[in-house]
Design an enzyme around this catalytic site. Structure first.
Site, PDB file in Angstrom:
ATOM      1  N   LYS A   1       0.734  -0.896   0.180  1.00  0.00           N
ATOM      2  CA  LYS A   1       0.245   0.231   0.298  1.00  0.00           C
ATOM      3  C   LYS A   1       0.569   1.142  -0.111  1.00  0.00           C
ATOM      4  O   LYS A   1       0.333   2.338  -0.446  1.00  0.00           O
ATOM      5  CB  LYS A   1      -1.360   0.187   0.533  1.00  0.00           C
TER       6      LYS A   1
ATOM      7  N   LYS B   1     -17.913  -4.660   3.145  1.00  0.00           N
ATOM      8  CA  LYS B   1     -18.701  -4.056   2.324  1.00  0.00           C
ATOM      9  C   LYS B   1     -19.935  -4.677   2.436  1.00  0.00           C
ATOM     10  O   LYS B   1     -19.725  -6.294   2.614  1.00  0.00           O
ATOM     11  CB  LYS B   1     -18.129  -3.961   0.377  1.00  0.00           C
TER      12      LYS B   1
ATOM     13  N   GLU C   1      -9.933   2.609  -5.931  1.00  0.00           N
ATOM     14  CA  GLU C   1     -10.765   3.193  -5.577  1.00  0.00           C
ATOM     15  C   GLU C   1     -10.072   4.404  -3.874  1.00  0.00           C
ATOM     16  O   GLU C   1      -9.358   4.176  -4.472  1.00  0.00           O
ATOM     17  CB  GLU C   1     -10.588   1.759  -3.681  1.00  0.00           C
TER      18      GLU C   1
ATOM     19  N   GLU D   1      -6.312   2.748  -2.809  1.00  0.00           N
ATOM     20  CA  GLU D   1      -5.669   1.676  -3.355  1.00  0.00           C
ATOM     21  C   GLU D   1      -6.089   0.902  -4.314  1.00  0.00           C
ATOM     22  O   GLU D   1      -7.500   1.266  -5.039  1.00  0.00           O
ATOM     23  CB  GLU D   1      -5.760   0.508  -2.452  1.00  0.00           C
TER      24      GLU D   1
ATOM     25  N   ASN E   1      -7.520  -2.492  -6.687  1.00  0.00           N
ATOM     26  CA  ASN E   1      -7.504  -4.284  -6.449  1.00  0.00           C
ATOM     27  C   ASN E   1      -6.845  -5.452  -7.834  1.00  0.00           C
ATOM     28  O   ASN E   1      -8.054  -4.731  -8.546  1.00  0.00           O
ATOM     29  CB  ASN E   1      -8.597  -4.417  -5.801  1.00  0.00           C
TER      30      ASN E   1
ATOM     31  N   ARG F   1      -7.542  -6.982  -9.463  1.00  0.00           N
ATOM     32  CA  ARG F   1      -8.284  -8.847  -9.465  1.00  0.00           C
ATOM     33  C   ARG F   1      -9.997  -8.295  -9.893  1.00  0.00           C
ATOM     34  O   ARG F   1     -10.855  -7.478  -9.446  1.00  0.00           O
ATOM     35  CB  ARG F   1      -8.222  -9.162  -8.074  1.00  0.00           C
TER      36      ARG F   1
ATOM     37  N   VAL G   1     -15.593  -8.876  -5.572  1.00  0.00           N
ATOM     38  CA  VAL G   1     -17.155  -9.390  -5.109  1.00  0.00           C
ATOM     39  C   VAL G   1     -17.971  -8.485  -5.748  1.00  0.00           C
ATOM     40  O   VAL G   1     -19.219  -9.343  -6.648  1.00  0.00           O
ATOM     41  CB  VAL G   1     -17.117  -9.348  -3.121  1.00  0.00           C
TER      42      VAL G   1
ATOM     43  N   ARG H   1     -24.747  -8.297  -0.352  1.00  0.00           N
ATOM     44  CA  ARG H   1     -23.972  -9.247   0.031  1.00  0.00           C
ATOM     45  C   ARG H   1     -24.351 -10.747   1.011  1.00  0.00           C
ATOM     46  O   ARG H   1     -24.661  -9.862   2.414  1.00  0.00           O
ATOM     47  CB  ARG H   1     -22.597  -9.065   1.075  1.00  0.00           C
TER      48      ARG H   1
END
Lengths: 164, 495
Positions: B114, B234, B272, B285, B287, B289, B292, B335
């Site tokens: 980070k 989240k 983000e 940051e 991510n 990938r 979700v 979720r």
């Protein structure tokens, strides 16, 4: 004849099952339950409405979860026999630390014979990647430590016992 | 299409999601599983499934590579979590001559640190939150301590998924919080490096989806808002973010594109940001990938992000995306977690005794649930995601509410009722929520009409009676239809 006290939130319903007769709080009820499968899925006919409910007995054998329309209502059911075991369990609880969830014991930073303070971490438990510090419910001397790091425990398992 | 065989190094709903994309594309697929997952749903969506050992082995680079060799896989999709952001894994995959379906290993490495990500973003010209660009020393020097403005966040340099973060409200709290963050970071990432970052008050979480071919072409696929979080996890995500001016939206998208281009980003990633009350936004940051919450972007863009990842991994030329991607309607995701919201959000384990997943117009369910499944304590608590699409945000919320009401999971506790209460709150409906909304959120327990509640009590007592006295009514537990009819009659109060 069987008598059940069902509590939803703080409201209590006394259900009397006697042969083919069922009363709630002394009154006969115009409701019908249709069992859809053996797991506990039922249709409750309430007046002109049909409500889907799912019933399951929880681990502690006194608690049922009814699900309908995505909502969950926790009912506590007591008959006279289970009322007695409940009192016993409550007494036991004050001198023991129980696992609040199924999980893996990550750390036990205390030993038998230790004098611990109220709020001190006794066991670190991990479940679903979440770590939880289980703290002493009261100050006292540790009588017995029943688990060690790396051990898997079920919900309700006795982890630590205190001297009376 | 070039011959490709994809191994999915994951489990749960995301493994099912990726395997579905493979099936649609006609790409042969391989699942991996551990001994506690031998009946997991994702295995049944793959052409082949390989046992990799005990429960922790989804994290084993060696085992995953061995499974790839055994199965003849040519590419590995890491999903999210587990090895998805492990640069050593990405590197090892490529060294074996396999394709890593994700960014280049060096991108994964830089974004995983980070502090390096902060430095790179600042250099690229993105607004970065004030904080330390170097690791915090074991003892905070007095000079530094004086300059800290409280409250301040202590964050793990190797962090991710909301772990290794603590908030210190005063100089007195700082040492304890540093210690706690270090401990959690050490346990989660085997690295206890932490740094300090100013707290952005009343912030919204806005993130931008980017897609690149690794050769300089980077597309922006719009933003998502994920402000509804509990313990930095989240819970509800949506696309687009509500109430952003076109200008601000463009600025945020441009910042993400700038970073993506500077990295010559390959595959799918998320940049983000935090957005404050004065419309200032700050980089947090990247991510590197699939995330979700990717389905909300899929529903408003009509794209399939996993397929896009696979096509890029196959070396197909990236299709051209419009400069400004216009979302169609609105999408919102909830979720579904195995946790007991009435008992302090403790993880809930047990067997799924009954299952009815929602459906109907505008509803998508990404799930790894099945009736009879045992939900254990070994993996995270995400069971399923319900994603609703509507022509606008209120319509999407309406559909989500309807779908959550349809979703029935019997046998273990979930957060469905809690999510329903959030989306029914007026403040959520207004779109004016920040990342701390749930800290003060007071759920209003819905009331049940007295007559119905009485009948529910009756049903509960009857069921308990039946369970406790199977001998009294053997026909209740097993038997033909007419015997169950007899039970029905018995259950009738005054038929």
């Amino acid at each position: 004849m069987a008598l059940y006290n069902v509590t939803i939130d703080n409201r209590e319903y006394q259900v009397n099952i006697s042969g083919g007769q069922v009363t709630v709080n002394g009154e006969r009820v115009n409701a019908k339950v249709v069992s859809l499968n053996h797991n506990g899925l039922q249709l409750l006919r309430h007046g002109k409405r049909v409500v889907e409910v799912f019933l399951s007995i929880q681990d502690d054998d006194t608690c049922q979860v009814l699900m309908f329309g995505g909502r969950r209502i926790v009912t506590r059911i007591r008959d006279q026999a289970s009322a007695r075991t409940q009192t016993g369990a409550a007494e036991e609880r004050s001198s023991t630390l129980l696992a609040p969830m199924h999980g893996l014991v990550v750390d036990v930073p205390i030993h038998e014979g230790d004098q611990v303070e109220h709020g001190q971490t006794l066991v670190v438990l991990e479940s679903m990647k979440m770590q939880m510090q289980l703290r002493a419910p009261r100050s006292g001397k540790v009588d017995k430590v029943s688990v060690q790091a790396g051990q898997e425990v079920q919900k309700g398992a006795v982890l630590v016992q205190f001297e009376e | 299409m070039t011959k490709m065989r994809v191994l999915v190094a994951n489990r749960g709903e995301i493994a099912v999601r990726i395997l579905r994309a493979c099936r649609e594309m006609g790409v042969p697929s391989v699942a991996v599983f551990t001994d506690v997952d031998e009946s997991a749903l994702h295995l049944r969506y793959a052409d082949e499934a390989i046992l990799i050992g005990e429960k922790g082995q989804y994290l084993s680079i060696e085992k995953i590579l061995e499974a790839a060799r055994l199965s003849g896989a040519t590419a590995i999709h890491p999903g999210y979590g587990f090895l998805a952001e492990n640069a050593d894994f990405a590197r090892a995959v490529e060294e074996q001559g396999l394709t890593f379906i994700g960014p280049r290993p060096e991108t994964v490495a830089m974004m995983g640190d980070k502090l390096a990500a902060r430095r790179f973003s600042r250099k690229t010209g993105l607004p970065v939150i004030a904080g330390t660009d170097e690791p915090l020393p074991q003892q905070v020097p007095l000079e530094m301590a004086k300059k800290i403005i409280y409250p301040v966040l202590v964050k793990a340099a190797a962090g991710g998924g909301g772990r290794g973060i603590r908030l210190a409200r005063s100089p007195e709290e700082l040492p304890g919080m540093v210690e706690a963050a270090r401990r959690e970071a050490k346990a989660a990432f085997s690295d206890d490096t932490v740094f300090l970052e100013s707290l952005v008050q009343q912030a919204r979480h806005i993130e931008v989806q980017i897609l690149g071919d690794g050769e300089g072409n980077v597309a922006c696929l719009g933003e998502r808002e994920c402000s509804i979080q509990r313990r930095r996890q989240k819970l509800i995500e949506e696309a687009p973010a509500s109430g952003l001016s076109q200008e601000l939206r463009h600025q945020i998208h441009d910042a993400a594109l700038k970073l993506g281009r500077a990295l010559s980003f390959r595959s799918l990633g998320t940049v983000e940001f935090l957005l404050d009350r004065e419309d200032h936004f700050y980089f947090i940051e990247v991510n590197p990938r699939i995330q979700v919450e990717h389905p909300v972007t899929e529903l408003v863009t009509g794209l399939d992000l996993v397929k896009a990842q696979i096509l890029i991994a196959l070396g197909e030329p990236m299709r051209t995306y419009p400069q400004t991607i216009l979302p169609r309607g609105a999408a919102i995701e909830a979720r579904i977690l195995a946790e007991d919201t009435q008992e302090g959000f403790l993880p809930s384990t047990g067997q799924v005794l009954y299952l009815k997943e929602p459906g109907g117009p505008g509803i998508r369910v990404d799930s790894a649930l099945y009736q009879g499944m045992n939900v254990g304590a070994d993996y995270d608590s995400l069971l399923a995601k319900v994603i609703a699409w509507g022509e606008d945000r209120p319509a999407a919320i309406q559909r989500l509410r309807r779908a959550l009401n349809e979703f029935q999971i019997g046998g273990l506790s979930t957060d469905i009722d809690f999510i329903l209460q959030i989306i029914e709150s007026p403040q959520f409906a207004s779109g004016d929520v920040t990342t701390t909304y749930l800290e003060t959120f007071q759920p209003v327990t819905p009331t049940t009409e007295p007559g119905l509640e009485r009948d529910l009590a009756l049903a509960a007592a009857m069921f308990a009676h039946q369970q406790r006295n199977p001998k009294l009514a053997p026909e209740l537990c097993q038997g033909s239809d007419w015997q169950r009819m007899a039970w029905k009659e018995q259950m009738t109060g005054n038929g």
